[in-house]
Design a protein around this motif. Structure first.
Motif, PDB file in Angstrom:
ATOM      1  N   CYS A   1       0.801  -1.126  -0.127  1.00  0.00           N
ATOM      2  CA  CYS A   1       0.689  -0.114   0.262  1.00  0.00           C
ATOM      3  C   CYS A   1       0.823   1.420  -0.199  1.00  0.00           C
TER       4      CYS A   1
ATOM      5  N   CYS B   1      -6.205  -3.077   4.960  1.00  0.00           N
ATOM      6  CA  CYS B   1      -6.443  -2.399   6.330  1.00  0.00           C
ATOM      7  C   CYS B   1      -5.850  -3.551   7.312  1.00  0.00           C
TER       8      CYS B   1
ATOM      9  N   CYS C   1      -2.905   5.227  10.963  1.00  0.00           N
ATOM     10  CA  CYS C   1      -3.518   6.124   9.337  1.00  0.00           C
ATOM     11  C   CYS C   1      -5.219   6.278   9.032  1.00  0.00           C
TER      12      CYS C   1
HETATM   13  S1  SF4 Z   1      -4.378   0.808   7.136  1.00  0.00           S
HETATM   14 FE1  SF4 Z   1      -3.110   2.168   5.747  1.00  0.00          FE
HETATM   15  S2  SF4 Z   1      -0.971   2.062   5.130  1.00  0.00           S
HETATM   16 FE2  SF4 Z   1      -2.196   0.521   6.421  1.00  0.00          FE
HETATM   17  S3  SF4 Z   1      -2.872  -1.189   3.991  1.00  0.00           S
HETATM   18 FE3  SF4 Z   1      -4.826   0.642   4.989  1.00  0.00          FE
HETATM   19  S4  SF4 Z   1      -4.254   2.610   4.003  1.00  0.00           S
HETATM   20 FE4  SF4 Z   1      -2.957   1.618   3.854  1.00  0.00          FE
END
Ligand code: SF4
Length: 569
Positions: free
Chosen positions: A15, A174, A183
């Motif tokens: 990501c 996520c 995040c």
């Molecule tokens: S939590 Fe944020 S950094 Fe982690 S995969 Fe999801 S969008 Fe990407």
């Protein structure tokens, strides 16, 4: 230019936002599951292939990458990098086992490193997925080099940018992401959907959600509901805080007949030093390493400052400075903040005056009516200046009504007379002032943990030692974390006017026993769970402090809309 770590390329393919948070904003959490957790440690290799494993750190000047290769095997004269993963393999369009894109990029990067250092072509890399016991072979060909080249260029592009990439569209990523709690992908998606619905058919539903009437489609909570680390308050004058191995040691002064106390550092989130308490440089250094914030309050309870290891937050601060030069955004944020505080005050007045034993008085009724009248023009205020005017008038009404929320049985002397700050002139104000200082310290800790600059706010002006952003954020929590528990404690007759307070002329301060009692009440209140009416999930007030700072940061990034939507019921 510093070399890119292979694990950062792995994050990039997983990501882009994860790459940015880790490599550009320098955010890491102790249990980074995305990379380390899914990678099986080299010990497996040791068991399975005695004599065929090695660990090498290699750097490629051609690609500008560096990485630790855990396992290389020789097969038919060819060198082959191996990688082991805990999880299952991906599936291609035909349902065959395949490598995940992040793992594929990682093994290609290892092949590049090995090829450059051995001078021999590497034609294949292998990834073994242990959960489904599958070995995937990754050809190292033109397509592989193109993938690596594109990833390196994209990583360099992101490193030069101050814009955090948007959250991934693949929501499943996520759930396993170690940085989900900073995040806040679910909250970003919710804010986006609310924003998109602002003028469209979704408006009614969104209005309901914003008012807390419709939180049915709540986001999954990826933000921790409670803190596993607590605040350590050291109140005794002359006490000394030091380090003993992995523990923080509090040594009482010689005049006090008690032994030193040891606290495992992993159980501490913050250390608060009240008045004449010493801390050693070794303890400070240790707190830095362990990311434990240290805060100083005067003996009288005034907030003095904080020591926080901080994290690389240049990009966050640039976004904050840029956002706060936008006067429209500042006014929008300030209105939301003041509205949240005023609605909290209203709801507190209504709720407490309805409780038995605190018969609704004409003064409370009157204050509620005036505050309601002032709320509409406040929401239409077109400048920070006029907003402050309305807020001041509302605050005066609120503090006029506050003593009437205290039952007669608790005694007239415990009722605060208006609001006297510096110095407090009665018992009620002494309690409020001390607890507001505790709150400011908590808010400051949250601001520093998130990596924002507390000296630049959107509502308060720099005028005292208290940092404006800290004062801004305090507004959200004054009623639920301070006013409400203090009034409740007075009504429960928890205070002893002789033992818990000290008087010096017109000034009233808390004694050591009073401070300890108030700290216990305040910290207990912080651990109470509360359900956010818009986001829809429950968390402790302690976590809510940090969540609101993170939501504010989202407003600075253009992912806003959820900051200061909290409402006390
Ligand atoms: S939590 Fe944020 S950094 Fe982690 S995969 Fe999801 S969008 Fe990407």
């Amino acid at each position: 230019m510093t070399a890119l770590h292979v694990h950062s390329l792995h994050a990039l393919a997983y990501c882009e936002r994860l790459f940015y948070l880790e490599e550009v904003e320098n955010l890491r959490v102790a249990d980074a599951r995305v990379y380390a957790g899914r990678r099986l440690h080299v010990e497996i290799e040791r068991e399975e292939a005695e004599g065929e494993w090695l660990t090498l750190t290699l750097e490629s000047s051609h690609w500008g990458i560096v990485g630790k290769v855990d396992c290389i095997r020789r097969r038919d004269g060819m060198l082959i990098p191996y990688e082991h993963k805990r999880g299952r393999s991906a599936r291609n369009d035909s349902g065959e086992p395949d490598a995940w894109s992040s793992d594929r990029l990682q093994i290609i990067a290892y092949a590049a490193l090995i090829g450059e250092h051995s001078g021999k072509a590497v034609n294949e890399g292998r990834i073994r997925y242990h959960a489904d016991n599958v070995m995937v072979r990754v050809p190292i060909d033109g397509t592989a080099w193109r993938l690596l080249s594109e990833a390196v260029s994209r990583a360099r592009e992101l490193q030069a940018s101050v814009v955090r990439p948007p959250v991934t569209e693949n929501e499943r990523l996520c759930v396993n992401c170690s940085l989900a709690s900073v995040c806040l992908p679910e909250e970003a998606r919710l804010a986006k959907s609310l924003d998109e619905g602002e003028d469209g058919p979704q408006k009614k539903r969104n209005d309901e959600r914003m008012s807390g009437r419709n939180a049915r489609s709540s986001p999954i909570r990826l933000f921790p509901a409670d803190d596993d680390r607590r605040s350590l308050h050291v109140v005794t004058p002359g006490a000394h805080v030091g380090r003993k191995g992995d523990r923080i040691e509090v040594v009482p002064p010689k005049t006090v007949d008690s032994s030193p106390t040891l606290y495992p550092v992993q159980e501490i989130g913050q250390i608060v030093l009240h008045g004449f308490v010493q801390i050693s440089t070794q303890a400070l250094g240790f707190c830095s390493q362990q990311e434990v914030g240290v805060h100083w309050l005067t003996g009288g309870g005034r907030y003095l400052g904080s020591w926080n290891p901080g994290v690389g937050s240049v990009q966050r601060r640039i976004r904050q400075y840029k956002a706060l030069t936008n006067s429209d955004l500042c006014l929008r944020l300030a209105k939301r903040l003041v509205e949240a505080r005023v609605r909290g005050q209203l709801s507190f007045l209504l709720r407490t005056s309805r409780q038995s034993g605190h018969g609704k008085t004409a003064d409370v009724d009157n204050a509620i009516a005036v505050i309601r009248q002032l709320l509409s023009p406040l929401l239409r205020a077109n400048s920070i200046h006029s907003l402050r005017g309305y807020e001041g008038s509302i605050g005066a009404q609120y503090f006029k009504a506050l003593p009437h929320l205290i039952s007669d049985a608790a005694g007239d002397t415990m009722k605060p007379e208006g609001r006297s700050r510096r110095p407090p002139r009665d018992y009620g104000n002494a309690l409020l002032s001390f607890a507001y200082a505790l709150l400011l310290r908590d808010v400051m800790n949250a601001i520093l943990v998130v990596g924002l600059d507390p000296s630049l706010g959107f509502y308060h002006q720099p005028r005292s030692q208290a940092p404006p952003l800290g004062l801004d954020l305090m507004e959200l929590f004054r009623v639920p974390l301070v006013d409400l528990p203090i009034v409740a404690s007075i009504n429960r007759r928890q205070w002893d006017e002789t033992a818990d307070f000290q008087k010096a002329g017109q000034q009233v301060w808390l004694s050591d026993s009073g401070k300890k009692k108030l700290i216990a009440i305040y910290e207990r209140r912080k651990s109470d769970q509360w359900k956010h009416p818009v986001i829809g999930y429950s968390l402790s007030y302690s976590r809510l402090l940090e969540l609101e700072v993170r939501l504010l940061e989202k407003d600075f990034m253009g992912e806003g809309g959820l900051f200061a939507r909290m409402r006390m019921r």
